[in-house]
Motif scaffolding. Structure first.
Motif, mmCIF file in Angstrom:
data_model
loop_
_atom_site.group_PDB
_atom_site.id
_atom_site.type_symbol
_atom_site.label_atom_id
_atom_site.label_comp_id
_atom_site.label_asym_id
_atom_site.label_seq_id
_atom_site.Cartn_x
_atom_site.Cartn_y
_atom_site.Cartn_z
ATOM 1 N N SER A 122 0.808 -1.218 0.000
ATOM 2 C CA SER A 122 0.000 0.000 0.000
ATOM 3 C C SER A 122 0.842 1.269 0.000
ATOM 4 C CB SER A 122 -0.908 0.009 1.234
ATOM 5 O OG SER A 122 -0.120 -0.047 2.422
ATOM 6 N N GLY A 123 2.155 1.119 -0.170
ATOM 7 C CA GLY A 123 3.025 2.285 -0.153
ATOM 8 C C GLY A 123 3.588 2.591 1.216
ATOM 9 N N GLU A 124 3.181 1.827 2.227
ATOM 10 C CA GLU A 124 3.691 2.046 3.582
ATOM 11 C C GLU A 124 4.883 1.130 3.835
ATOM 12 O OE1 GLU A 124 2.118 1.921 8.236
ATOM 13 O OE2 GLU A 124 0.796 1.362 6.588
ATOM 14 N N TRP A 125 5.986 1.701 4.263
ATOM 15 C CA TRP A 125 7.244 0.967 4.485
ATOM 16 C C TRP A 125 7.262 0.438 5.914
ATOM 17 C CZ3 TRP A 125 10.961 -0.351 1.030
ATOM 18 C CH2 TRP A 125 12.191 -0.804 1.532
ATOM 19 N N ARG A 126 6.979 -0.866 6.075
ATOM 20 C CA ARG A 126 6.939 -1.465 7.417
ATOM 21 C C ARG A 126 7.757 -2.748 7.417
ATOM 22 N NH1 ARG A 126 1.219 -2.504 9.661
ATOM 23 N NH2 ARG A 126 0.775 -3.170 7.523
ATOM 24 N N PRO A 127 9.056 -2.643 7.645
ATOM 25 C CA PRO A 127 9.899 -3.849 7.642
ATOM 26 C C PRO A 127 9.469 -4.847 8.718
ATOM 27 C CG PRO A 127 11.224 -1.840 7.608
ATOM 28 C CD PRO A 127 9.825 -1.429 7.916
ATOM 29 N N SER A 128 9.447 -6.119 8.346
ATOM 30 C CA SER A 128 9.138 -7.206 9.286
ATOM 31 C C SER A 128 10.007 -8.395 8.920
ATOM 32 C CB SER A 128 7.656 -7.578 9.198
ATOM 33 O OG SER A 128 7.364 -8.651 10.069
ATOM 34 N N VAL A 129 10.970 -8.713 9.781
ATOM 35 C CA VAL A 129 11.942 -9.756 9.480
ATOM 36 C C VAL A 129 11.518 -11.062 10.146
ATOM 37 C CG1 VAL A 129 14.359 -10.443 9.651
ATOM 38 C CG2 VAL A 129 13.762 -8.032 9.329
ATOM 39 N N PRO A 130 11.349 -12.139 9.371
ATOM 40 C CA PRO A 130 10.959 -13.422 9.971
ATOM 41 C C PRO A 130 12.121 -14.042 10.725
ATOM 42 C CG PRO A 130 11.439 -13.711 7.647
ATOM 43 C CD PRO A 130 11.526 -12.239 7.921
ATOM 44 N N PRO A 131 11.829 -14.978 11.621
ATOM 45 C CA PRO A 131 12.915 -15.706 12.284
ATOM 46 C C PRO A 131 13.626 -16.611 11.286
ATOM 47 C CG PRO A 131 10.814 -16.716 12.787
ATOM 48 C CD PRO A 131 10.510 -15.457 12.024
ATOM 49 N N LEU A 132 14.776 -17.091 11.666
ATOM 50 C CA LEU A 132 15.452 -18.084 10.850
ATOM 51 C C LEU A 132 14.700 -19.410 10.929
ATOM 52 C CD1 LEU A 132 19.167 -17.332 11.802
ATOM 53 C CD2 LEU A 132 18.027 -16.807 9.628
ATOM 54 N N ALA A 133 14.874 -20.243 9.928
ATOM 55 C CA ALA A 133 14.200 -21.540 9.907
ATOM 56 C C ALA A 133 14.525 -22.355 11.151
ATOM 57 C CB ALA A 133 14.593 -22.315 8.645
ATOM 58 N N ARG A 134 15.759 -22.237 11.648
ATOM 59 C CA ARG A 134 16.148 -23.048 12.807
ATOM 60 C C ARG A 134 15.354 -22.704 14.060
ATOM 61 N NH1 ARG A 134 22.197 -20.555 13.356
ATOM 62 N NH2 ARG A 134 21.659 -18.504 14.218
ATOM 63 N N ASN A 135 14.642 -21.579 14.019
ATOM 64 C CA ASN A 135 13.809 -21.167 15.153
ATOM 65 C C ASN A 135 12.318 -21.366 14.884
ATOM 66 O OD1 ASN A 135 16.039 -20.262 16.738
ATOM 67 N ND2 ASN A 135 16.147 -18.422 15.461
ATOM 68 N N ARG A 136 12.006 -22.114 13.844
ATOM 69 C CA ARG A 136 10.602 -22.361 13.488
ATOM 70 C C ARG A 136 10.368 -23.873 13.451
ATOM 71 N NH1 ARG A 136 6.624 -18.532 12.762
ATOM 72 N NH2 ARG A 136 7.783 -17.445 11.109
ATOM 73 N N PRO A 137 9.968 -24.492 14.559
ATOM 74 C CA PRO A 137 9.755 -25.948 14.572
ATOM 75 C C PRO A 137 8.562 -26.366 13.722
ATOM 76 C CG PRO A 137 9.118 -24.976 16.665
ATOM 77 C CD PRO A 137 9.759 -23.879 15.878
ATOM 78 N N VAL A 138 8.762 -27.432 12.960
ATOM 79 C CA VAL A 138 7.727 -27.962 12.066
ATOM 80 C C VAL A 138 7.428 -29.405 12.469
ATOM 81 C CG1 VAL A 138 7.146 -28.558 9.682
ATOM 82 C CG2 VAL A 138 8.467 -26.474 10.160
#
Length: 311
Positions: A122-138
């Motif tokens: 929408s033109g709004e600059w809102r950085p959002s950084v995901p965690p690394l895969a090693r911190n996302r249990p599947v």
């Protein structure tokens, strides 16, 4: 004596499979054979089969040595009381590769928050950084051919992967669990859960309200297995309550999914029209031909279905 092979699937499949089957049979050294969509039942040696075909009564096929399923799932045929011949399920390299690609893509989509990124154009600059895969249990429920392959691919991307199966399994790089307590452990520790279980009496509604409540808040469900593995009403309730973050569903209790089904309109559900993976004629034909050669040589069939277990 000429080998008679009946192709018993929907009419649309015959043009797709005819040439690959001929090539695969000849590659296996089978040259004296007849492959057709119609022939007298008492003359059939092998049936290349899809459960949605018109053939539902196997009683007249007294000479048939095996029914070779073109699908990975056999719940549509395994309970057929007229089927007394050996039944082999499809374990196809093309199907496996397709499933790995789809599951990996969907898990990465949720892990990286791609839906949210697309929604914010929408033109709004809102950085959002995901965690690394090693911190996302599947968690991967189902560690058969497809489940093990997907678990391995996710682990190779550095996701901590916990797998669950009804019986004990040992897969390098995967923390494997089994039994009722093992299921609770996997659910409680998984931010993303992938369902690749066969549909049996023991797995139907395995993700009911109680099981879903054990997932961490915001957990995501990815289901390319079977629609009836999840209790629909419990899933909707968990999403509406905010306990579950999203569900990406490729399979459903009724297919095609009716246009008025609430899944279509739910903002936290992605409907995928049963395209996660499919049997590929070229590679599936090789599996069929290999099993026919083995049957003629007196060798055990590959991927023989355990009727008692249902898969």
């Amino acid at each position: 004596m000429t080998l008679n092979i009946l192709f018993a699937a929907t009419e649309a499949r015959w043009p797709q499979y005819e040439a690959p089957l001929h090539r695969a049979l000849e590659a296996e050294g089978i040259t004296d054979y007849r492959l057709a969509t119609e022939m007298p039942a008492e003359e059939v040696d092998y049936i290349v089969y899809a459960p949605n075909s018109d053939l539902q009564d196997f009683t007249p096929y007294t000479r048939t040595k095996a029914v070779l399923n073109l699908w990975a799932g056999v719940e549509g045929i395994v309970g057929n009381r007229t089927l007394t011949q050996p039944l082999c399920r499809m374990v196809d390299s093309g199907l496996k590769e397709g499933m790995v690609e789809w599951v990996t893509g969907q898990v990465l989509r949720h892990h990286l928050g791609i839906d949210e990124v697309l929604a914010r154009q929408s033109g709004e600059w809102r950085p959002s950084v995901p965690p690394l895969a090693r911190n996302r249990p599947v968690g991967v429920l189902g560690l058969g051919e497809l489940g093990a392959a997907c678990a391995g691919a996710l682990a190779a991307l550095n996701f901590p992967v916990a797998g669950w199966s009804r019986t004990e399994k040992h897969i390098p790089g995967i923390t494997c669990h089994h039994g009722a307590e093992g299921l609770k452990t996997v659910l409680a520790g998984s931010q993303i859960v992938v369902l690749l279980l066969p549909l049996t009496g023991a797995t139907e509604n395995i993700l009911d309200a109680d099981a879903l409540s054990r997932l961490p808040e915001g957990a995501v469900i990815v289901n390319p297995g079977r629609g009836a593995l999840i209790e629909d009403e419990a899933l909707l309730a968990g999403l509406d309550a905010g306990h579950l973050g999203h569900a990406t569903l490729d399979v459903f209790r009724q297919e095609p999914l009716p246009a008025d089904h609430p899944f279509w309109r739910h903002p936290k559900i992605t409907v995928s029209p049963h395209v996660a993976s499919e049997t590929r004629p070229e590679t599936a034909a090789e599996v069929v031909a290999r099993n026919i050669r083995r049957g003629e040589a007196g060798e055990p069939f590959l991927h023989l279905v355990d009727r008692g277990a249902g898969y």
